[in-house]
Design a protein around this motif. Structure first.
Motif, PDB file in Angstrom:
ATOM      1  N   GLU A 240       0.866  -1.175   0.000  1.00 14.47           N
ATOM      2  CA  GLU A 240       0.000   0.000   0.000  1.00 14.47           C
ATOM      3  C   GLU A 240       0.905   1.228   0.000  1.00 14.47           C
ATOM      4  N   LYS A 241       1.018   1.878  -1.142  1.00 12.57           N
ATOM      5  CA  LYS A 241       2.023   2.931  -1.322  1.00 12.57           C
ATOM      6  C   LYS A 241       1.798   4.134  -0.419  1.00 12.57           C
ATOM      7  N   THR A 270     -13.646  -9.925   0.826  1.00 12.91           N
ATOM      8  CA  THR A 270     -14.193 -10.480  -0.408  1.00 12.91           C
ATOM      9  C   THR A 270     -13.207 -10.277  -1.542  1.00 12.91           C
ATOM     10  N   TYR A 271     -13.216 -11.220  -2.467  1.00 14.08           N
ATOM     11  CA  TYR A 271     -12.292 -11.144  -3.596  1.00 14.08           C
ATOM     12  C   TYR A 271     -12.609  -9.929  -4.463  1.00 14.08           C
ATOM     13  N   ASN A 272     -13.868  -9.561  -4.560  1.00 10.13           N
ATOM     14  CA  ASN A 272     -14.241  -8.377  -5.338  1.00 10.13           C
ATOM     15  C   ASN A 272     -13.649  -7.116  -4.728  1.00 10.13           C
ATOM     16  N   LYS A 277      -9.495  -2.960  -4.992  1.00 16.30           N
ATOM     17  CA  LYS A 277      -8.397  -2.260  -4.322  1.00 16.30           C
ATOM     18  C   LYS A 277      -7.111  -2.348  -5.157  1.00 16.30           C
ATOM     19  N   ILE A 278      -6.815  -3.543  -5.668  1.00 19.03           N
ATOM     20  CA  ILE A 278      -5.572  -3.755  -6.392  1.00 19.03           C
ATOM     21  C   ILE A 278      -5.588  -3.077  -7.758  1.00 19.03           C
ATOM     22  N   GLY A 279      -6.802  -2.826  -8.288  1.00 16.45           N
ATOM     23  CA  GLY A 279      -6.895  -2.133  -9.570  1.00 16.45           C
ATOM     24  C   GLY A 279      -6.395  -0.705  -9.506  1.00 16.45           C
ATOM     25  N   ASP A 280      -6.311  -0.178  -8.311  1.00 16.76           N
ATOM     26  CA  ASP A 280      -5.796   1.178  -8.102  1.00 16.76           C
ATOM     27  C   ASP A 280      -4.270   1.166  -8.197  1.00 16.76           C
ATOM     28  N   LYS A 281      -3.682   2.142  -8.865  1.00 15.59           N
ATOM     29  CA  LYS A 281      -2.227   2.189  -9.050  1.00 15.59           C
ATOM     30  C   LYS A 281      -1.472   2.493  -7.758  1.00 15.59           C
ATOM     31  N   SER A 282      -2.196   2.779  -6.694  1.00 20.73           N
ATOM     32  CA  SER A 282      -1.518   3.060  -5.422  1.00 20.73           C
ATOM     33  C   SER A 282      -1.194   1.778  -4.664  1.00 20.73           C
TER      34      SER A 282
END
Length: 413
Positions: A240-241, A270-272, A277-282
């Motif tokens: 988490e940047k 949840t996996y969704n 969350k991971i789709g965010d570049k941060s």
């Protein structure tokens, strides 16, 4: 600022350190195999006695097409330099990691290391006479290997393949062997078999010890009586940047959880939510197996109580083979040893077998892997707590206590 003189290191000091390092025969031989096993098809380990029955020499040969290709490079790029560093040591696709193993093991096991190699269609002989190197006055020259151009005839005398290298160890230290060479060889074969079994199986690589080929071993996970209990969990490490902290998630079938640093337990997630969350570049994946395989660790576990070795009369049970709830650590298929944060004495868990597989060399160091491939017992960082907690989660319900309802469920299966 104060200015003081600082003298350089002499090889004699390094020699004393590695001569007394924590090496045994198996660890030492592994150093040579680790360097080459993913780059060749055949590796031969040959241990010979002299006329008095003492260990005379050890010869380790491979058929790598390139040989010691950096043999003429200077300073840290040369593989015989004691501060040897190359890009491959940081490469997770190579087994070699620290750059010192071959030299350190050679010092621990023998007084003289000689290498015969073919590279770029030329033949070379490299000699490191460790005790002679200790006597050199110049500290820089004390580290210098003696490298000679050689011939096909000399190369062919010590090397059985048309390509590759042979490592010749002479003046063997007596503490590396017991009085029973046959037992030593048996132990060496058995341990090398277990350490490299996955690589032998997956890469079709052959390892021979005194001309006996190591066989492919089959694990508890392969047996029909254990397969119904096989479980696999995937651990994801994400940076988490904004906080510069790692987040840890695991996925097992439809279960998905996140590690809580405060309670040191996994909470439902949840996996969704994770994918969003991971789709965010941060956020950034860490210690991944590859660009496609984003997980940083795989934990496999199974229940072995109904395996034929244990599901039989007491006098026929093979207690030495009990997995005893120990987590075995593998990096890129190579077994490094038993990893456990806590020593567990509950006998009902003796039939739980677990493995952790990782790819990242950095993660291996974080889990306690030392320069001579031992696993440190000091596990005082966050990733060790995560792994220990995940192991507990994934092994839930595995018990050999026949009075518990969990055992009845296992028996019914």
């Amino acid at each position: 600022m104060l200015s003081i003189e600082s003298c350089g290191t002499h090889f004699e000091g390094i020699y004393d350190i590695y001569k007394n390092a924590d090496y045994n025969l198996v660890k030492a031989i592994c150093e040579y195999i680790d360097n080459i096993i993913l780059k060749c098809n055949n590796i031969d380990v040959n241990i010979q006695k002299d006329s008095d029955g003492k260990i005379d020499k050890i010869l380790i040969s491979d058929d790598n097409l390139k040989g010691f290709e950096s043999i003429l490079k200077s300073e840290r790029e040369n593989p015989f330099n004691f501060t040897h560093k190359r890009i491959g040591h940081q490469d997770d696709n190579e087994t070699s990691q620290f750059g010192i193993g071959m030299k350190a093991a050679s010092i621990a096991i023998a007084k003289v290391l000689t290498v015969y190699t073919k590279t770029n269609n030329k033949y070379y002989r490299v000699v490191l006479d460790f005790e002679e190197m200790c006597k050199r006055e110049d500290s820089i020259l004390s580290f210098q290997p003696n490298i000679y151009e050689s011939s096909f005839a000399e190369y062919n005398k010590f090397h059985k393949y048309s390509s590759g290298s042979s490592i010749y160890l002479s003046n063997i230290r007596s503490n590396m062997f017991s009085s029973n060479l046959e037992e030593d060889l048996k132990t060496l074969k058995n341990e090398l078999n277990e350490i490299y079994n996955n690589i032998i199986k997956q890469n079709n690589c052959n390892i021979f010890v005194n001309n006996e080929k190591l066989k492919v071993l089959y694990s508890f996970f392969d047996h029909d009586n254990c397969k119904p209990f096989n479980r696999t969990a995937y651990l994801f490490t994400v940076l988490e940047k904004s906080t510069n902290k790692e987040l840890y998630f695991y996925k097992y079938n439809q279960t998905f959880k996140i590690f809580n640093r405060n309670t040191e337990k996994f909470n439902n997630y949840t996996y969704n939510e994770f994918e969003k969350k991971i789709g965010d570049k941060s956020y950034e994946y860490l210690d991944s197996f590859s660009n496609k395989k984003k997980y940083s660790a795989i934990i496999n576990t199974t229940f072995t109580k109904f395996h034929p070795k244990f599901n039989c009369e007491n006098d026929k049970r093979e207690k030495d083979d009990m997995p005893r709830n120990i987590l075995k650590l593998y990096r890129d298929g190579r077994k490094y040893g038993d990893w456990d944060l806590k020593k567990r004495s509950n006998g009902s868990n003796n039939y739980t077998a677990s493995e952790i597989h990782i790819k990242s060399k950095k993660l291996a160091r974080d889990l306690g892997l030392t320069f001579n491939k031992a696993i440190s017992n000091i596990h005082n960082n966050i990733i060790c707590s995560v792994i220990d907690c995940l192991k507990t989660e994934i092994c839930k319900g595995f018990t050999a206590d026949s009075n518990r309802k969990e055992y009845v469920k296992l028996y019914d299966i």
